[in-house]
Design a protein around this motif. Sequence first.
Motif, PDB file in Angstrom:
ATOM      1  N   UNK A 177      17.203 -56.993 126.753  1.00 30.49           N
ATOM      2  CA  UNK A 177      17.873 -56.275 125.667  1.00 30.49           C
ATOM      3  C   UNK A 177      17.703 -57.031 124.359  1.00 30.49           C
ATOM      4  N   UNK A 178      17.903 -58.347 124.412  1.00 32.33           N
ATOM      5  CA  UNK A 178      17.796 -59.156 123.199  1.00 32.33           C
ATOM      6  C   UNK A 178      16.401 -59.078 122.590  1.00 32.33           C
ATOM      7  N   UNK A 179      15.380 -59.130 123.426  1.00 32.16           N
ATOM      8  CA  UNK A 179      14.006 -59.117 122.940  1.00 32.16           C
ATOM      9  C   UNK A 179      13.610 -57.766 122.351  1.00 32.16           C
ATOM     10  N   UNK A 180      14.127 -56.719 122.944  1.00 28.84           N
ATOM     11  CA  UNK A 180      13.660 -55.384 122.576  1.00 28.84           C
ATOM     12  C   UNK A 180      14.528 -54.656 121.560  1.00 28.84           C
ATOM     13  N   UNK A 181      15.806 -55.006 121.480  1.00 31.09           N
ATOM     14  CA  UNK A 181      16.706 -54.212 120.648  1.00 31.09           C
ATOM     15  C   UNK A 181      17.415 -55.015 119.558  1.00 31.09           C
ATOM     16  N   UNK A 182      17.068 -56.290 119.424  1.00 27.39           N
ATOM     17  CA  UNK A 182      17.624 -57.069 118.320  1.00 27.39           C
ATOM     18  C   UNK A 182      17.288 -56.465 116.977  1.00 27.39           C
ATOM     19  N   UNK A 183      16.116 -55.876 116.893  1.00 22.84           N
ATOM     20  CA  UNK A 183      15.683 -55.242 115.633  1.00 22.84           C
ATOM     21  C   UNK A 183      16.546 -54.054 115.267  1.00 22.84           C
ATOM     22  N   UNK A 184      17.271 -53.515 116.244  1.00 20.55           N
ATOM     23  CA  UNK A 184      18.131 -52.354 116.019  1.00 20.55           C
ATOM     24  C   UNK A 184      19.579 -52.749 115.767  1.00 20.55           C
ATOM     25  N   UNK A 185      19.819 -54.050 115.601  1.00 25.19           N
ATOM     26  CA  UNK A 185      21.180 -54.500 115.359  1.00 25.19           C
ATOM     27  C   UNK A 185      21.999 -54.696 116.614  1.00 25.19           C
ATOM     28  N   UNK A 186      21.328 -54.725 117.771  1.00 25.40           N
ATOM     29  CA  UNK A 186      22.012 -54.929 119.049  1.00 25.40           C
ATOM     30  C   UNK A 186      21.853 -56.390 119.448  1.00 25.40           C
ATOM     31  N   UNK A 187      22.952 -57.108 119.535  1.00 23.67           N
ATOM     32  CA  UNK A 187      22.941 -58.514 119.932  1.00 23.67           C
ATOM     33  C   UNK A 187      23.455 -58.622 121.359  1.00 23.67           C
ATOM     34  N   UNK A 188      22.682 -59.274 122.235  1.00 26.44           N
ATOM     35  CA  UNK A 188      23.061 -59.408 123.638  1.00 26.44           C
ATOM     36  C   UNK A 188      23.114 -60.873 124.027  1.00 26.44           C
ATOM     37  N   UNK A 189      24.202 -61.266 124.676  1.00 26.54           N
ATOM     38  CA  UNK A 189      24.414 -62.650 125.099  1.00 26.54           C
ATOM     39  C   UNK A 189      24.934 -62.641 126.532  1.00 26.54           C
ATOM     40  N   UNK A 190      24.465 -63.597 127.332  1.00 27.14           N
ATOM     41  CA  UNK A 190      25.010 -63.792 128.676  1.00 27.14           C
ATOM     42  C   UNK A 190      25.843 -65.067 128.696  1.00 27.14           C
ATOM     43  N   UNK A 191      26.935 -65.037 129.424  1.00 34.75           N
ATOM     44  CA  UNK A 191      27.760 -66.225 129.641  1.00 34.75           C
ATOM     45  C   UNK A 191      27.762 -66.504 131.134  1.00 34.75           C
TER      46      UNK A 191
END
Length: 257
Positions: A177-191
């Motif tokens: 998700x981070x690699x593909x949708x960061x450009x769309x303003x979607x930030x994804x983080x795993x804990x």
Amino acid sequence: MSPERAGISLEGKTVLVTGASGGIGGAIVRRIAALGGMPVIHYARNAAAAEALLSEIGGAGTPVQADLSVPEGATALWQEAVARCGRIHALVNNAGVRGLARVGDDLALWQSAWDSDLRVNLLAPADLCRLAIRHFRDAGGGRIVNIASRAGQRGYTEDHMPYGASKAGLINLTKSIARNFGKDGVTAVAIAPGFVRTEMAESFVAAHGRAAAVGDIPTGEMVTPEELADLVAFTLRDAQVSLNGATLDVNGGSYLR
């Protein structure tokens, strides 16, 4: 505004938290509410716990029931959350199960444990992430925080391999998700926490002994739900855009990379 809110304000943010009636989810909901956010309190069966949590945070939240163990459960949850709240700003995939799967079990029991863990721990989060990405792209961005596990990085016990595998998949989903949708303003983080002091961890201790749980943790202690909730709140800060794709370890030094 209090100094706490001035540091990490979630004012005006609606955050969907799955598994919110449990120990970790409840701590996350309390932290979000304390910082001015509006938690959507997901629960599967324990309506009383969800309502008690809502009362504890002064009614500044929305309980939503959904069964994530069935294929349509995640979609139903998201649709109901949007119907009630309109804009969702963040998704915290916290709900999880850990089934017993022994290699000596018959095939039906073995497959049932894998089906259950993968459905709740990976497939339901994947469905929610899909819907969140679509929503966030249309609404101007958003955050996804996936609660994974140390087990997804270093492996797990022989009787709980489906749990470790499902959490490893969740970490990889976060990266994609981070690699593909960061450009769309979607930030994804795993804990990825180690053992968290919850009923699930206590059941492990009861079955395997305390040394099996904390013996290899340099700090000698499990993670508290409150520690984990603080980290979730930190990742939800608007300023933390560059955390996109990160896997944050919270394990007392028991897994290092």
